[in-house]
Write a protein that holds these residues in place. Structure first.
Motif, PDB file in Angstrom:
ATOM      1  N   GLY A 192       1.396  13.752 -18.627  1.00  0.00           N
ATOM      2  CA  GLY A 192       1.143  14.775 -17.612  1.00  0.00           C
ATOM      3  C   GLY A 192       0.148  14.423 -16.525  1.00  0.00           C
ATOM      4  N   ALA A 193      -0.546  13.278 -16.593  1.00  0.00           N
ATOM      5  CA  ALA A 193      -1.488  12.924 -15.525  1.00  0.00           C
ATOM      6  C   ALA A 193      -0.688  12.357 -14.347  1.00  0.00           C
ATOM      7  N   GLN A 194      -0.369  13.222 -13.353  1.00  0.00           N
ATOM      8  CA  GLN A 194       0.612  12.795 -12.343  1.00  0.00           C
ATOM      9  C   GLN A 194       0.027  11.848 -11.298  1.00  0.00           C
ATOM     10  N   VAL A 195      -1.210  11.391 -11.507  1.00  0.00           N
ATOM     11  CA  VAL A 195      -1.820  10.490 -10.525  1.00  0.00           C
ATOM     12  C   VAL A 195      -0.988   9.216 -10.356  1.00  0.00           C
ATOM     13  N   LEU A 196      -0.278   8.791 -11.401  1.00  0.00           N
ATOM     14  CA  LEU A 196       0.695   7.697 -11.272  1.00  0.00           C
ATOM     15  C   LEU A 196       1.998   8.109 -11.942  1.00  0.00           C
ATOM     16  N   TYR A 244      -2.653   4.650  -2.796  1.00  0.00           N
ATOM     17  CA  TYR A 244      -3.626   5.520  -2.129  1.00  0.00           C
ATOM     18  C   TYR A 244      -3.244   6.970  -2.378  1.00  0.00           C
ATOM     19  N   THR A 245      -4.232   7.768  -2.812  1.00  0.00           N
ATOM     20  CA  THR A 245      -3.935   9.170  -3.105  1.00  0.00           C
ATOM     21  C   THR A 245      -5.088  10.061  -2.658  1.00  0.00           C
ATOM     22  N   ASP A 246      -5.129  11.295  -3.171  1.00  0.00           N
ATOM     23  CA  ASP A 246      -6.123  12.251  -2.686  1.00  0.00           C
ATOM     24  C   ASP A 246      -7.318  12.397  -3.623  1.00  0.00           C
ATOM     25  N   VAL A 247      -7.414  11.546  -4.659  1.00  0.00           N
ATOM     26  CA  VAL A 247      -8.616  11.496  -5.511  1.00  0.00           C
ATOM     27  C   VAL A 247      -9.081  10.038  -5.559  1.00  0.00           C
ATOM     28  N   ASP A 248     -10.317   9.835  -6.037  1.00  0.00           N
ATOM     29  CA  ASP A 248     -10.929   8.501  -5.951  1.00  0.00           C
ATOM     30  C   ASP A 248     -10.377   7.469  -6.933  1.00  0.00           C
ATOM     31  N   GLY A 249      -9.470   7.876  -7.807  1.00  0.00           N
ATOM     32  CA  GLY A 249      -8.944   6.937  -8.788  1.00  0.00           C
ATOM     33  C   GLY A 249      -8.446   7.707  -9.989  1.00  0.00           C
ATOM     34  N   VAL A 250      -8.350   7.015 -11.119  1.00  0.00           N
ATOM     35  CA  VAL A 250      -7.924   7.665 -12.355  1.00  0.00           C
ATOM     36  C   VAL A 250      -9.178   8.198 -13.046  1.00  0.00           C
ATOM     37  N   TYR A 251      -9.143   9.462 -13.403  1.00  0.00           N
ATOM     38  CA  TYR A 251     -10.275  10.112 -14.055  1.00  0.00           C
ATOM     39  C   TYR A 251      -9.977  10.345 -15.534  1.00  0.00           C
ATOM     40  N   THR A 252     -11.023  10.729 -16.272  1.00  0.00           N
ATOM     41  CA  THR A 252     -10.836  11.019 -17.703  1.00  0.00           C
ATOM     42  C   THR A 252     -10.012  12.296 -17.914  1.00  0.00           C
ATOM     43  N   ALA A 253      -9.831  13.087 -16.876  1.00  0.00           N
ATOM     44  CA  ALA A 253      -8.930  14.258 -16.893  1.00  0.00           C
ATOM     45  C   ALA A 253      -8.681  14.613 -15.433  1.00  0.00           C
ATOM     46  N   ASP A 254      -7.718  15.483 -15.170  1.00  0.00           N
ATOM     47  CA  ASP A 254      -7.472  15.900 -13.789  1.00  0.00           C
ATOM     48  C   ASP A 254      -8.752  16.511 -13.202  1.00  0.00           C
ATOM     49  N   PRO A 255      -9.368  15.852 -12.207  1.00  0.00           N
ATOM     50  CA  PRO A 255     -10.652  16.353 -11.690  1.00  0.00           C
ATOM     51  C   PRO A 255     -10.540  17.730 -11.031  1.00  0.00           C
ATOM     52  N   ARG A 256      -9.308  18.149 -10.720  1.00  0.00           N
ATOM     53  CA  ARG A 256      -9.158  19.492 -10.127  1.00  0.00           C
ATOM     54  C   ARG A 256      -9.234  20.584 -11.184  1.00  0.00           C
ATOM     55  N   ILE A 257      -8.997  20.214 -12.441  1.00  0.00           N
ATOM     56  CA  ILE A 257      -9.031  21.221 -13.511  1.00  0.00           C
ATOM     57  C   ILE A 257     -10.303  21.083 -14.343  1.00  0.00           C
ATOM     58  N   GLN A 261       0.855  -1.197   0.000  1.00  0.00           N
ATOM     59  CA  GLN A 261       0.000   0.000   0.000  1.00  0.00           C
ATOM     60  C   GLN A 261       0.887   1.241   0.000  1.00  0.00           C
ATOM     61  N   LYS A 262       0.690   2.121  -0.971  1.00  0.00           N
ATOM     62  CA  LYS A 262       1.505   3.338  -1.036  1.00  0.00           C
ATOM     63  C   LYS A 262       0.637   4.553  -0.720  1.00  0.00           C
ATOM     64  N   PHE A 263       1.155   5.437   0.113  1.00  0.00           N
ATOM     65  CA  PHE A 263       0.406   6.638   0.476  1.00  0.00           C
ATOM     66  C   PHE A 263       1.191   7.880   0.063  1.00  0.00           C
ATOM     67  N   GLY A 264       0.551   8.755  -0.687  1.00  0.00           N
ATOM     68  CA  GLY A 264       1.189   9.971  -1.203  1.00  0.00           C
ATOM     69  C   GLY A 264       1.236  11.082  -0.159  1.00  0.00           C
ATOM     70  N   GLY A 265       1.837  12.200  -0.560  1.00  0.00           N
ATOM     71  CA  GLY A 265       2.102  13.321   0.344  1.00  0.00           C
ATOM     72  C   GLY A 265       0.872  13.865   1.063  1.00  0.00           C
ATOM     73  N   THR A 266      -0.240  14.017   0.365  1.00  0.00           N
ATOM     74  CA  THR A 266      -1.450  14.559   0.996  1.00  0.00           C
ATOM     75  C   THR A 266      -2.001  13.567   2.018  1.00  0.00           C
TER      76      THR A 266
HETATM   77  P1  ADP Z   1       0.199  11.688  -4.323  1.00  0.00           P
HETATM   78  O1  ADP Z   1       0.787  12.737  -3.458  1.00  0.00           O
HETATM   79  O2  ADP Z   1      -0.828  10.845  -3.639  1.00  0.00           O
HETATM   80  O3  ADP Z   1       1.239  10.877  -5.032  1.00  0.00           O
HETATM   81  P2  ADP Z   1      -0.223  13.248  -6.736  1.00  0.00           P
HETATM   82  O4  ADP Z   1      -0.414  14.709  -6.499  1.00  0.00           O
HETATM   83  O5  ADP Z   1       1.092  12.795  -7.216  1.00  0.00           O
HETATM   84  O6  ADP Z   1      -0.656  12.471  -5.416  1.00  0.00           O
HETATM   85  O7  ADP Z   1      -1.330  12.697  -7.766  1.00  0.00           O
HETATM   86  C1  ADP Z   1      -2.704  12.893  -7.492  1.00  0.00           C
HETATM   87  C2  ADP Z   1      -3.190  14.099  -8.276  1.00  0.00           C
HETATM   88  O8  ADP Z   1      -3.109  13.820  -9.666  1.00  0.00           O
HETATM   89  C3  ADP Z   1      -4.641  14.433  -8.071  1.00  0.00           C
HETATM   90  O9  ADP Z   1      -4.821  15.260  -6.943  1.00  0.00           O
HETATM   91  C4  ADP Z   1      -5.032  15.118  -9.375  1.00  0.00           C
HETATM   92  O10 ADP Z   1      -5.081  16.527  -9.243  1.00  0.00           O
HETATM   93  C5  ADP Z   1      -3.908  14.764 -10.338  1.00  0.00           C
HETATM   94  N1  ADP Z   1      -4.358  14.190 -11.601  1.00  0.00           N
HETATM   95  C6  ADP Z   1      -3.923  14.561 -12.841  1.00  0.00           C
HETATM   96  N2  ADP Z   1      -4.525  13.863 -13.780  1.00  0.00           N
HETATM   97  C7  ADP Z   1      -5.372  12.994 -13.171  1.00  0.00           C
HETATM   98  C8  ADP Z   1      -6.274  11.983 -13.646  1.00  0.00           C
HETATM   99  N3  ADP Z   1      -6.427  11.718 -14.948  1.00  0.00           N
HETATM  100  N4  ADP Z   1      -6.979  11.283 -12.716  1.00  0.00           N
HETATM  101  C9  ADP Z   1      -6.835  11.528 -11.407  1.00  0.00           C
HETATM  102  N5  ADP Z   1      -5.993  12.483 -10.901  1.00  0.00           N
HETATM  103  C10 ADP Z   1      -5.265  13.203 -11.770  1.00  0.00           C
END
Ligand code: ADP
Ligand code: ASP
Ligand code: MG
Length: 403
Positions: A207-211, A172-185, A6-11
Motif C-alpha cells: 500500500g505505500a504508493q510512493v513507488l 521525482y515525487t511530492d515527498v522527500d523520499g521513502v518514509y517509515t510510513a506515509d508522512p501525510r498520515i 528522471q520520472k515526474f509524478g502528477g503533482t
Molecule cells: P506521484 O504522483 O509522484 O507518482 P504518488 O502519489 O504516486 O506520487 O506517491 C507519493 C505519495 O505516496 C506521497 O505523497 C505519500 O503520501 C505516499 N506515501 C505512502 N507511503 C509512503 C511512504 N512510505 N513514503 C513516502 N510516501 C508515501
C-alpha cells in the motif's frame, strides 16, 4: 557523461509553474553533461477525472477504450514539458509509449511490459535531444494502446532505464523520499536514506504508493540504480538498492492498503479438496486473492468457514461466482464486507527478533483497534481492520516501533 532517467509524478507536473520547475531540473541535468530521458505522469488529478468522465457515459466501459482514454493524460504532460524545455533553449522531443517502443501484453488496465525497443529513444539521445516519454502506457500485439495500472509511470521509467542501461533512475515525487510510513498520515514518519529492493517491494505491494510495486520488481531484476527524490524541495532522497550499508532495522516501514474487502464462504464440508475447489474457481475467473483464513476445529467432521480478502472492485464478482457454484462446492452461504483496510509492518530483521508480532498487537490493542484477520510472512505482518480505524492504527503501530 551519464545517462539518467528522471520520472515526474502528477503533482510534480500539475500546473505551468510546476512544469517549468521540472524543465529546470531536467535542463540542469542535461547542462551538467548528461543524457536525459524524462518520463511524465498525467497532470494532477487528470487520470481520476477521466475515470469519472467515463463513468458518466457507462458503468461498464470497454477495457480497450478505457485505456485509450486514460493514456491521454500523459500525452498532454509530455507535450507541455517538451515546450517548456524548448523555451529554456534546449532541444526536446516527446514520445508516446508506442513511439518509445514500449511493448506490453494484452491486459488492458494492468498490462505488463514485456519488451522495450529503445532504438528511437537512443537515436534521439545520440542527436543531443532530451527525450520525454509518456508514462503508464504501451502498445500490445494488436497495436492497441494499453495502460500499466494506477501509478504505472514509475514502471515505465525503470523499464526504460533497464533497456538503455542507464546509470541512474530518479523518481521525482511530492515527498522527500521513502518514509517509515506515509508522512501525510503519520506525522512522526522518518525519511529513510536507503532501503532494500525486497523491503521496498513489500511496502509498495502492501500500500505505500510512493513507488509502483512492479517498478521495484523490475529494478531488482535488472539491478537499476534507483532513487526517490522530491521535485519540490531538492533535499537528498532515498536510495533503493540490493543491500543497504546501514545496520539492518527490525522494521523498515509501516503501510496501509485501504482497498480491501473480505469474502467468507460458510459451512464447507470438512474434507480434502474444499480449498482447492474454491480457489481454483476464483483463479479461473481471474480474481486475485490476498489473505486467506480457514477456521480450524479440533472436532473432525465439523463444517468449516474460509475467509479471504480481495480488492474492493472484485468483491461482487467473487460473491457472484461462488453463489453460482454453491451446489457444486457444497457450502451453506457466502457473506462479504467492504470498507476494510490492511495495515502491515515490513522488515527483514523481524525473522531473527522475537516479539515483533506481540508488539504490533499491543499497539493495536492500546489504540482499541479490533483485528479481523492476520497474515504473516518472513518479512511482514499484516492485519485486516475496519477502514475507519486505519489512520489511528497506522499511527499507533508506527509510533510503537519508531518513537
Ligand atoms: P506521484 O504522483 O509522484 O507518482 P504518488 O502519489 O504516486 O506520487 O506517491 C507519493 C505519495 O505516496 C506521497 O505523497 C505519500 O503520501 C505516499 N506515501 C505512502 N507511503 C509512503 C511512504 N512510505 N513514503 C513516502 N510516501 C508515501
Ligand atoms: N497517471 C497514472 C495514474 O494516475 C499513472 C501514474 O501517475 O503513474 O495512476
Ligand atoms: Mg505514483
Amino acid at each position: 557523461m551519464a545517462l539518467i532517467v528522471q520520472k515526474f509524478g502528477g503533482t510534480s507536473v500539475a500546473n505551468t509553474e510546476r512544469i517549468f520547475n521540472v524543465a529546470d531540473i531536467v535542463t540542469k541535468t542535461a547542462a551538467a553533461g548528461n543524457q536525459v530521458v524524462v518520463v511524465v505522469s498525467a497532470q494532477g488529478d487528470t487520470t481520476d477525472d477521466f475515470i469519472e468522465k467515463a463513468g458518466e457515459i457507462t458503468s461498464n466501459p470497454p477495457a480497450r477504450e478505457m485505456d485509450v482514454l486514460l493514456s491521454a493524460g500523459e500525452q498532454i504532460s509530455m507535450a507541455l514539458l517538451a515546450m517548456a524545455i524548448e523555451k529554456l533553449g534546449f532541444r526536446a522531443t516527446s514520445l508516446t509509449g508506442w513511439q518509445a517502443g514500449i511493448r506490453t501484453d494484452l491486459n488492458y488496465g494492468s498490462a505488463r511490459i514485456h519488451k522495450v525497443k529503445p532504438e528511437r529513444i537512443q537515436s534521439l539521445l545520440d542527436r543531443n535531444r532530451i527525450v520525454i516519454v509518456a508514462g503508464f502506457q504501451g502498445i500490445n500485439s494488436h497495436d492497441s494502446i494499453t495502460t500499466l495500472g494506477r501509478g504505472g509511470s514509475d514502471t515505465t521509467a525503470v523499464a526504460i532505464a533497464a533497456a538503455l542501461h542507464a546509470d541512474l533512475c530518479q523518481i521525482y515525487t511530492d515527498v522527500d523520499g521513502v518514509y517509515t510510513a506515509d508522512p501525510r498520515i503519520v506525522p512522526g514518519a522518518k525519511k529513510l536514506d536507503e532501503i532494500t529492493f525486497d523491503e521496498m517491494l513489500e511496502l509498495a505491494t502492501l500500500g505505500a504508493q510512493v513507488l509502483h510495486n512492479r517498478s521495484v520488481e523490475m529494478a531488482k531484476k535488472y539491478n537499476v540504480d534507483l532513487e526517490v527524490v522530491s521535485s519540490l524541495t531538492r533535499n537528498p532522497g532515498t536510495k533503493v538498492k540490493e543491500v543497504t550499508s546501514v545496520e539492518k532495522m527490525i522494521i523498515s516501514g509501516v503501510a496501509c492498503d485501504k482497498d480491501t474487502a473480505r469474502v467468507t464462504v460458510c459451512g464447507l464440508p470438512d474434507e480434502p479438496g474444499k480449498a482447492f475447489r474454491v480457489f481454483s474457481l476464483l483463479a479461473k475467473n481471474k480474481i486475485n486473492i490476498d489473505i486467506i483464513l480457514q477456521t480450524s476445529s479440533n472436532q473432525p467432521g465439523t463444517k468449516q468457514d474460509i475467509s479471504f480478502t480481495v480488492a474492493t472492485a472484485s468483491r461482487e464478482a467473487a460473491v457472484k461466482i461462488l453463489e453460482e457454484n454453491k451446489d457444486r462446492l457444497h457450502f451453506d452461504s457466502v457473506t462479504s464486507q467492504d470498507g476494510l483496510a490492511k495495515v502491515s509492518i515490513v522488515g527483514s530483521g523481524m525473522v531473527s527478533n522475537p516479539g515483533v508480532a506481540a508488539k504490533m498487537f499491543e499497539a493495536l490493542s492500546d489504540a482499541h483497534v479490533n483485528i479481523l484477520m492476520i497474515a504473516t510472512s518472513e518479512i511482514k505482518i499484516s492485519v485486516v481492520i475496519d477502514i475507519a480505524d486505519s489512520g489511528r492504527a497506522l499511527r499507533a503501530v508506527h509510533d510503537k516501533f519508531f518513537e
